[in-house]
Motif scaffolding. Structure first.
Motif, PDB file in Angstrom:
ATOM      1  N   PRO A 106     -37.127  23.383  29.724  1.00 22.71           N
ATOM      2  CA  PRO A 106     -35.878  23.016  30.394  1.00 22.71           C
ATOM      3  C   PRO A 106     -35.428  24.095  31.378  1.00 22.71           C
ATOM      4  O   PRO A 106     -35.501  25.287  31.072  1.00 22.71           O
ATOM      5  CB  PRO A 106     -34.875  22.881  29.243  1.00 22.71           C
ATOM      6  N   GLY A 107     -35.016  23.657  32.546  1.00 22.80           N
ATOM      7  CA  GLY A 107     -34.573  24.606  33.568  1.00 22.80           C
ATOM      8  C   GLY A 107     -35.696  25.416  34.169  1.00 22.80           C
ATOM      9  O   GLY A 107     -35.466  26.339  34.937  1.00 22.80           O
ATOM     10  N   GLY A 108     -36.936  25.087  33.820  1.00 22.48           N
ATOM     11  CA  GLY A 108     -38.081  25.799  34.373  1.00 22.48           C
ATOM     12  C   GLY A 108     -38.455  27.079  33.648  1.00 22.48           C
ATOM     13  O   GLY A 108     -39.371  27.773  34.057  1.00 22.48           O
TER      14      GLY A 108
ATOM     15  N   ASP B 254     -40.268  20.070  32.794  1.00 25.44           N
ATOM     16  CA  ASP B 254     -39.597  20.375  34.062  1.00 25.44           C
ATOM     17  C   ASP B 254     -40.705  20.547  35.090  1.00 25.44           C
ATOM     18  O   ASP B 254     -41.287  21.623  35.227  1.00 25.44           O
ATOM     19  CB  ASP B 254     -38.759  21.643  33.936  1.00 25.44           C
ATOM     20  N   PRO B 255     -41.043  19.466  35.813  1.00 26.28           N
ATOM     21  CA  PRO B 255     -42.202  19.502  36.716  1.00 26.28           C
ATOM     22  C   PRO B 255     -42.136  20.553  37.802  1.00 26.28           C
ATOM     23  O   PRO B 255     -43.158  20.926  38.352  1.00 26.28           O
ATOM     24  CB  PRO B 255     -42.224  18.103  37.337  1.00 26.28           C
ATOM     25  N   ALA B 256     -40.959  21.090  38.104  1.00 27.48           N
ATOM     26  CA  ALA B 256     -40.862  22.121  39.122  1.00 27.48           C
ATOM     27  C   ALA B 256     -41.679  23.362  38.744  1.00 27.48           C
ATOM     28  O   ALA B 256     -42.024  24.164  39.596  1.00 27.48           O
ATOM     29  CB  ALA B 256     -39.396  22.511  39.338  1.00 27.48           C
ATOM     30  N   SER B 257     -42.019  23.483  37.470  1.00 28.44           N
ATOM     31  CA  SER B 257     -42.779  24.651  37.002  1.00 28.44           C
ATOM     32  C   SER B 257     -44.283  24.422  37.009  1.00 28.44           C
ATOM     33  O   SER B 257     -45.038  25.286  36.609  1.00 28.44           O
ATOM     34  CB  SER B 257     -42.341  24.999  35.584  1.00 28.44           C
ATOM     35  N   ALA B 258     -44.723  23.271  37.473  1.00 26.44           N
ATOM     36  CA  ALA B 258     -46.146  22.963  37.435  1.00 26.44           C
ATOM     37  C   ALA B 258     -46.976  23.931  38.245  1.00 26.44           C
ATOM     38  O   ALA B 258     -48.164  24.099  38.017  1.00 26.44           O
ATOM     39  CB  ALA B 258     -46.388  21.537  37.919  1.00 26.44           C
TER      40      ALA B 258
END
Length: 103
Positions: A71-73, A97-101
């Motif tokens: 959560p939240g990256g 959190d896909p922004a951390s992919a």
């Protein structure tokens, strides 16, 4: 080989225990076998932490893929190590959190 359900290993910081339990439940209801970090309701020693960390890598070995609960990256040091291990062994890694992919 007999047909079997997919196996997913959940990784993430212990600060996200509630979110990991939710992911575990959702995956199980979807017919997926889930392996997840061990939980302790009390502080653990560094020796215990190291043993659980090594055990979690073996859980990654058993899995078809890894789901990082972040959560939240947020991704801590232990989770980074698990992601690196999973990728090095060819396991697909996805994130809540896909922004951390890109990590």
């Amino acid at each position: 080989m007999p047909n079997r359900p997919e196996i997913v290993c959940i990784c993430g910081s212990t600060r996200f225990a509630d979110e990991m339990r939710t992911a575990n439940r959702d995956l199980a209801f979807a017919g997926i076998i889930v392996v997840a970090p061990g939980e302790a309701n009390e502080p653990i020693t560094e020796v215990q932490k190291a043993a659980l960390g090594a055990l979690h890598l073996r859980k990654i070995d058993l899995a078809d893929r890894v789901l990082v609960v972040n959560p939240g990256g947020y991704i801590g040091e232990s989770t980074h190590r698990e992601i690196d291990y999973a990728r090095a062994t060819g396991k697909p890694v996805s994130f809540t959190d896909p922004a951390s992919a890109a990590t």
